[in-house]
Motif scaffolding. Structure first.
Motif, PDB file in Angstrom:
ATOM      1  N   LEU A 444       0.887  -1.088   0.095  1.00  0.00           N
ATOM      2  CA  LEU A 444       0.081   0.033   0.071  1.00  0.00           C
ATOM      3  C   LEU A 444       1.023   1.351  -0.139  1.00  0.00           C
ATOM      4  CD1 LEU A 444      -2.852  -0.473   2.385  1.00  0.00           C
ATOM      5  CD2 LEU A 444      -3.061  -0.605   0.059  1.00  0.00           C
ATOM      6  N   LEU A 445       1.963   1.275   0.616  1.00  0.00           N
ATOM      7  CA  LEU A 445       2.671   2.320   0.712  1.00  0.00           C
ATOM      8  C   LEU A 445       3.331   2.614  -0.370  1.00  0.00           C
ATOM      9  CD1 LEU A 445       4.291   4.448   2.562  1.00  0.00           C
ATOM     10  CD2 LEU A 445       6.168   2.919   2.963  1.00  0.00           C
ATOM     11  N   TYR A 446       3.893   1.715  -1.184  1.00  0.00           N
ATOM     12  CA  TYR A 446       4.528   1.973  -2.450  1.00  0.00           C
ATOM     13  C   TYR A 446       3.778   2.259  -3.703  1.00  0.00           C
ATOM     14  CZ  TYR A 446       9.327   2.378  -0.623  1.00  0.00           C
ATOM     15  OH  TYR A 446      10.321   2.729  -0.135  1.00  0.00           O
ATOM     16  N   ARG A 447       2.321   2.247  -3.234  1.00  0.00           N
ATOM     17  CA  ARG A 447       1.204   2.405  -4.420  1.00  0.00           C
ATOM     18  C   ARG A 447       1.053   3.907  -4.205  1.00  0.00           C
ATOM     19  NH1 ARG A 447      -2.608  -2.637  -4.606  1.00  0.00           N
ATOM     20  NH2 ARG A 447      -3.704  -1.607  -6.349  1.00  0.00           N
ATOM     21  N   MET A 448       1.540   4.659  -3.264  1.00  0.00           N
ATOM     22  CA  MET A 448       1.196   6.103  -3.094  1.00  0.00           C
ATOM     23  C   MET A 448       2.384   7.025  -3.808  1.00  0.00           C
ATOM     24  SD  MET A 448      -1.400   5.806  -1.016  1.00  0.00           S
ATOM     25  CE  MET A 448      -1.924   4.442  -1.258  1.00  0.00           C
ATOM     26  N   PRO A 449       2.034   7.997  -4.446  1.00  0.00           N
ATOM     27  CA  PRO A 449       2.853   8.719  -4.955  1.00  0.00           C
ATOM     28  C   PRO A 449       3.614   9.693  -4.149  1.00  0.00           C
ATOM     29  CG  PRO A 449       0.738   9.831  -5.263  1.00  0.00           C
ATOM     30  CD  PRO A 449       0.359   8.527  -4.644  1.00  0.00           C
ATOM     31  N   GLY A 450       4.855  10.407  -4.901  1.00  0.00           N
ATOM     32  CA  GLY A 450       5.510  11.310  -4.269  1.00  0.00           C
ATOM     33  C   GLY A 450       6.794  10.845  -3.646  1.00  0.00           C
ATOM     34  N   ASP A 451       7.292  11.902  -2.924  1.00  0.00           N
ATOM     35  CA  ASP A 451       8.571  11.474  -1.993  1.00  0.00           C
ATOM     36  C   ASP A 451       8.083  10.927  -0.690  1.00  0.00           C
ATOM     37  OD1 ASP A 451       7.437  13.481  -0.446  1.00  0.00           O
ATOM     38  OD2 ASP A 451       8.784  15.112  -1.017  1.00  0.00           O
ATOM     39  N   GLU A 452       9.151  10.724  -0.042  1.00  0.00           N
ATOM     40  CA  GLU A 452       8.877   9.635   1.209  1.00  0.00           C
ATOM     41  C   GLU A 452       8.094  10.312   2.071  1.00  0.00           C
ATOM     42  OE1 GLU A 452      11.632   7.377   4.560  1.00  0.00           O
ATOM     43  OE2 GLU A 452      11.974   9.562   4.546  1.00  0.00           O
TER      44      GLU A 452
END
Length: 631
Positions: A444-452
């Motif tokens: 789920l975390l790495y389906r989110m866009p943008g920087d950390e």
């Protein structure tokens, strides 16, 4: 010469019920039952094999030789073979050797009703009984209240084999899980645990969805009594237990249910109805009375013997549609010329009526991915009778929206708001399940866009939106602390990530969301009713903001929810209010303790400035990528 003693646990009434498909406690009669007969200890065996010519019990006690311990076929055309074997007691491993009338076919089968199985890859059945003394009387007395549809239902989905590993990288036992898992779930505030299938299965990469031992908890983690202890500990800590249940298909393993007595006994003989192309597995013959009794008895078994509080029924769509995953010509329409599997639908309705009638306070939950109408409506109103249904459409639309860069989200606001057009057509559970974090889909975390920072802010926003959307909730293990890698059933979760603030921040937010959910009746009393939801504004596409009210029975407990789906800080954002008064921000996903920027609203008062069709309004600061809840 055989020393099998003719004996039966079946009455004529039992047999009549079995033939009619109405015997729902077959586990009390079928299988192996250690007992004492005429002062001698031994085991009673009963197995259904109507096309068998002979059936023998084989095991170490007779050097696996057929004919040493032949069972007797009943006289009543039930197809049941039975008998008492003196001296063969608890702990012995066994199978049935079946010589079929069908062209001399010989099969060696594990017992379909076995309570305990050898550790895979071994696959024999084990004669078993446990004397576990339950300590969950209090829970069983009040679970009807805890488990009802107007109560909080926040579910932590767990794969027992990979939640956490021991120091030497082996499985935790049921007893160890009863300490570590129970403590963790209680600390996090989830109301229920959903366990991916714990019924015995031979192949680890199936995650448990290819069941061979329908009446046996897997021996990977210990004995059946150990699993009862785990359930008991969860109950003693006010945590409900949902079991994944798989009546949709079963594997073709030679020792399993397939071609059991040399005939298509459990599976449908027509491959168009009896074989699942996706999972390369067999499909139950839902129209055969004895098979229906087997399946409903199995559901009853886990509710009765293991005190399960709910069954999540896997792959319901594949059961109720004849053309599921099939091309033209690979399926045959029903008697009305359409694609509904009438026999499967009839079984599901009978199942739900039976379990709700027998165990008040339980729930059944359908994993059903289509627009089939009435999945969670009562049978007497034409529905399938489930208590809840997974809201797959919401899950897909929401994740599709969140993976977009915030600058483009204003063009896709309808992806979010569309769910409210059908949110109350079923009793929906919002699922972020194991299926969403495997096979290259990323965590789920790495389906989110943008920087950390934005990834974590988006994940916190996602969970805030999820917990405030109407319906109940389910999060797969690891999601609650922002697991960064995809789930791998062979490894434990990446618990080491909790040394980093962003991960502990997500974990703390989920903990607080669970508390807010449980503490605020507006979020659960009418979670399946349109009366429990009201838009304030869903049209602010330009700013990618939505605002809504959640309502319970008492209007003074209403909550205002505001979601900002962009990283822009919006000061002096005006929102219409249905009534005057002081308001308080009770949760803000941008709080510094969660890893956010710390933007918040200390004092909120209504003013007499009209907005959104209301005479009064408030002015607040909208933190970047945030959900805020105002009371």
């Amino acid at each position: 010469m055989s020393n099998v003693i003719p004996y039966s646990l079946f009455s004529e009434f039992d047999i009549d019920l079995f033939k009619a498909g109405k015997h729902f406690r077959l586990y009390e009669k079928m299988g192996s039952h250690p007992m004492e007969l005429n002062g001698e200890k031994g085991t009673y065996f009963a197995v259904w094999a109507p096309t068998a010519r002979t059936v023998s019990v084989i095991g170490n006690f007779n050097d696996w030789r057929a004919g040493e311990h032949p069972l007797n076929v009943r006289w009543d055309s039930s197809g049941i073979w039975e008998g008492f074997l003196p001296g063969v007691c608890k702990g012995e491993i066994y199978k049935y050797k079946i010589h079929s009338e069908n062209h001399g076919v010989v099969t060696e089968k594990a017992d379909p009703f076995s309570r305990y199985c050898e550790l895979p890859p071994q696959n024999a059945s084990i004669i078993w009984e446990d004397t576990y003394k339950w300590q969950d009387k209090d829970w069983m007395g009040y679970r009807k209240d805890k488990n009802s549809l107007d109560r909080p239902f926040s579910v932590y989905e767990v794969h027992l084999g990979s939640w956490k590993k021991s120091k030497d990288n082996t499985f935790l036992t049921y007893s160890e899980l009863a300490d570590e898992l129970v403590d963790y779930v209680k600390e996090m505030g989830f109301t229920h645990v959903e366990l991916m299938p714990i019924m015995e299965f031979p192949y680890d990469p199936s995650w448990g969805y290819q069941v061979t031992g329908y009446f046996a908890p897997t021996s990977r983690f210990g004995e059946p009594g150990g699993f009862k202890y785990l359930v008991d500990k969860l109950h003693q800590n006010d945590i409900g237990v949902i079991l994944d249940w798989v009546p949709s298909h079963f594997p073709e393993d030679a020792f399993g249910l397939g071609f059991f007595d040399g005939s298509h006994l459990y599976e449908h003989p027509d491959r168009r109805k009896g074989y699942h192309p996706d999972w390369k597995s067999l499909i139950f013959n839902y129209g055969r009375n004895e098979v229906r009794a087997f399946l409903i008895s199995n559901a009853m078994f886990w509710l009765d013997q293991f005190h399960a509080d709910a069954l999540r029924v896997d792959a319901v769509a594949s059961m109720i549609y004849l053309d599921y995953s099939r091309e033209e010509g690979e399926w045959e329409p029903n008697m009305y010329g359409n694609n509904e599997n009438l026999e499967a639908m009839s079984l599901i309705r009978e199942l739900n009526q039976a379990v709700y009638g027998e165990f008040p306070g339980i729930q059944t939950i359908a994993e059903e991915s289509t627009a089939f109408s009435g999945v969670s409506r009562p049978v007497d109103l034409g529905g399938l009778g489930f208590g809840m249904k997974w809201m797959m459409g919401w899950m897909h639309d929401t994740l599709e929206y969140f993976k977009k860069e915030p600058i483009y989200r204003k063009y896709h606001q309808n992806d979010l708001t569309f769910s409210m057009t059908y949110a109350f057509t079923e009793n929906f559970m919002l699922p972020f399940s194991h299926d969403e974090v495997v096979y290259g889909k990323q965590s789920l975390l790495y389906r989110m866009p943008g920087d950390e920072w934005q990834r974590f802010a988006n994940l916190r926003l996602l969970f805030g939106y999820m917990f405030t959307h109407p319906g109940t909730n389910l999060i797969f293990m690891g999601g609650e602390f922002g697991q960064s890698s995809e789930w791998n059933f062979q490894n434990g979760l990446d618990w080491y990530l909790l040394q980093y603030d962003f991960h502990t921040g997500v974990q703390q937010l989920v903990k607080d969301l669970n508390k807010v959910y449980k503490d605020n009746p507006a979020l659960y009393e009418k979670q399946f009713s349109p009366e429990g939801f009201q838009w304030i504004d869903y049209g602010d596409h330009e700013n990618s903001v939505i605002t809504f009210i959640r309502k319970g029975h008492d209007a003074k407990n209403d909550l205002i929810v505001v979601c900002n789906f962009t990283p822009a800080l919006r000061e002096n954002y005006r929102i219409g209010m249905p009534k005057p008064g002081k308001l308080k921000e009770i949760l803000n996903s941008d709080d510094k303790k969660y890893g956010g920027s710390g933007s918040s609203n200390k004092v909120i008062k209504t003013s007499k400035i009209p907005c959104h069709g209301y005479e009064k309004s408030i002015e607040i600061t909208l933190p970047p990528l945030s959900t805020i809840i105002i009371k």
